[in-house]
Design a protein around this motif. Sequence first.
Motif, PDB file in Angstrom:
ATOM      1  N   ALA A 149       0.339  -3.709  -1.193  1.00 26.54           N
ATOM      2  CA  ALA A 149      -0.591  -2.762  -0.828  1.00 26.54           C
ATOM      3  C   ALA A 149      -0.391  -2.046   0.474  1.00 26.54           C
ATOM      4  N   ILE A 150      -0.150  -3.056   1.734  1.00 18.64           N
ATOM      5  CA  ILE A 150       0.154  -2.786   3.051  1.00 18.64           C
ATOM      6  C   ILE A 150       1.569  -1.759   2.710  1.00 18.64           C
ATOM      7  N   LEU A 196      -3.872   1.973  -6.855  1.00 17.60           N
ATOM      8  CA  LEU A 196      -3.896   0.869  -7.639  1.00 17.60           C
ATOM      9  C   LEU A 196      -3.474  -0.497  -6.780  1.00 17.60           C
ATOM     10  N   ALA A 197      -2.343  -0.418  -5.884  1.00 18.42           N
ATOM     11  CA  ALA A 197      -1.942  -1.536  -4.959  1.00 18.42           C
ATOM     12  C   ALA A 197      -3.067  -2.193  -4.217  1.00 18.42           C
ATOM     13  N   SER A 198      -3.856  -1.455  -3.686  1.00 11.99           N
ATOM     14  CA  SER A 198      -5.095  -1.894  -2.820  1.00 11.99           C
ATOM     15  C   SER A 198      -6.178  -2.430  -3.889  1.00 11.99           C
ATOM     16  N   ILE A 257       2.236   1.853   4.479  1.00 12.20           N
ATOM     17  CA  ILE A 257       3.214   2.405   5.457  1.00 12.20           C
ATOM     18  C   ILE A 257       4.129   3.219   4.986  1.00 12.20           C
ATOM     19  N   SER A 258       4.402   3.326   3.686  1.00 12.38           N
ATOM     20  CA  SER A 258       5.180   4.070   3.153  1.00 12.38           C
ATOM     21  C   SER A 258       4.516   5.511   3.265  1.00 12.38           C
ATOM     22  N   LEU A 263      13.139   1.188   5.544  1.00 16.81           N
ATOM     23  CA  LEU A 263      13.429  -0.218   6.258  1.00 16.81           C
ATOM     24  C   LEU A 263      12.181  -0.808   6.422  1.00 16.81           C
ATOM     25  N   THR A 264      10.958  -0.422   6.489  1.00 16.35           N
ATOM     26  CA  THR A 264       9.658  -1.006   6.616  1.00 16.35           C
ATOM     27  C   THR A 264       8.909  -1.257   5.238  1.00 16.35           C
ATOM     28  N   ALA A 265       8.550   0.052   4.617  1.00 14.30           N
ATOM     29  CA  ALA A 265       7.660   0.122   3.535  1.00 14.30           C
ATOM     30  C   ALA A 265       8.512  -0.337   2.298  1.00 14.30           C
ATOM     31  N   PHE A 266       9.546   0.229   1.994  1.00 17.11           N
ATOM     32  CA  PHE A 266      10.197   0.040   0.590  1.00 17.11           C
ATOM     33  C   PHE A 266      10.620  -1.408   0.768  1.00 17.11           C
TER      34      PHE A 266
END
Length: 473
Positions: free
Chosen positions: A136-137, A31-33, A141-142, A103-106
């Motif tokens: 979406a990205i 859904l994000a994309s 990444i998650s 640290l990145t995705a969340f």
Amino acid sequence: MFNLEALDLARIQFAFTVSFHIIFPAITIGLASFLAVLEGLWLKTHNDTYRDLYHFWSKIFAVNFGMGVVSGLVMAYEFGTNWSRFSDFAGSITGPLLTYEVLTAFFLEAGFLGVMLFGWNRVGRGLHFFSTVMVAIGTLISTFWILASNSWMQTPQGFEIVDGRVMPLDWLAIVFNPSFPYRLAHMAIAAFVATAFFVGSSAAWHLLRGNDTRQVRKMLSMALWMALIVCPIQAVVGDAHGLNTLEHQPAKIAAIEGHWENKGNEATPLVLFGIPDMQAEKTGYAIEIPYLGSLILTHSLDKQIPALKSFPKEDRPNATVIFWSFRVMAGLGMLMVLAGVLGLALRRSGAIYRNRWFLRLMLWMGPSGLIAMLAGWITTEVGRQPWVVYGLLRTADAASNHSVAQLSLSLALFVVIYFSVFTVGIGYMMKLVGKGPQPHHGHSVDGHSDQVITPRRPLSADAEILETDARVN
């Protein structure tokens, strides 16, 4: 509980919680994309249909995202409570990988999610679209880090064992382990496929009820284009993933195929259906196609695949389970390809929005992507057994020292709480779907803002539905 041992209960508990959890991130990824595409198309074409669909699906995304976060927290604690020996053995690798995900995705998702959900009339259109793209990205990444951790457990490399613990030597080798690229692609595409059929099923439901609007038609059209393009790609990726698994986990492939022994130099047949019997070491009632197993798995007509009897009994996965879970996944995948092709044929004749048998098919195919994904995870995780880290740590040696009574109580509580909480959440999300997309009179494409009629809070849908019912009655 049912004469099960503590290890069995620990495995059932983790399987139960992870099966509930994986449904929500899969829909979140897709859904994000989808939302990013909808907003981008609206900005490019000025077609308000895309804007209306964006606001409709963003509410469903918000509820789904919340349930995914809540259900995912439990598993982090389970590693420490039920699988402490695994954490002690492999925590120096799996811990940092999951930390990188946070640290990145969340943080990326959390940082832009508020702007995406509540900033439609508060920020410029460029910043809002950027926020949607960043969310979406973030979901992708998650997926990257979660699959890196899980794939390392399937095909571990880049480490050494010191004092009974795994120590990292090469993080590039750890992250980009042999199965990672295939499993990452397979999971990401599965999320897109599952979302496409969720969206398509929602549109079919509205069309069958007479809600034939331009927004609903666009939903069905976009879902079917996605199915037509992505489902065949998933089949190709799945074939490559199978070849990779044959190289690194041949026992898993033998169990998937229900293949017990090779006969001389005879090519391996494909067992379409049968009942693998772990005790008798045979597949009963087998329906076989000669040579086809070799053709699919080795891309030749004479090569053989390793048979289950060539592995010690204690190293064999449960063929009875993954033989059928794989066939559920593959069978549904074929049906999804067929649905995409049928959609193309009906699109050319102009009957795609009126053909009721096809709409019923799409309605019933709604959960097919999620079921196929769950079946695929069962195949890959049960197929890894009896190892939790393949070839290094057995599942029996990874569990904490809990009693049957303790695990029975915790499992029972999880079942009651999960069904209570998430049944309500899923029911509410289905209520949002049933409401259908509505015209949104808000932020215009030229940057001006009008009065917002459709509330931006996901939980406002109940009030809207009640208000509409009151006016009708």
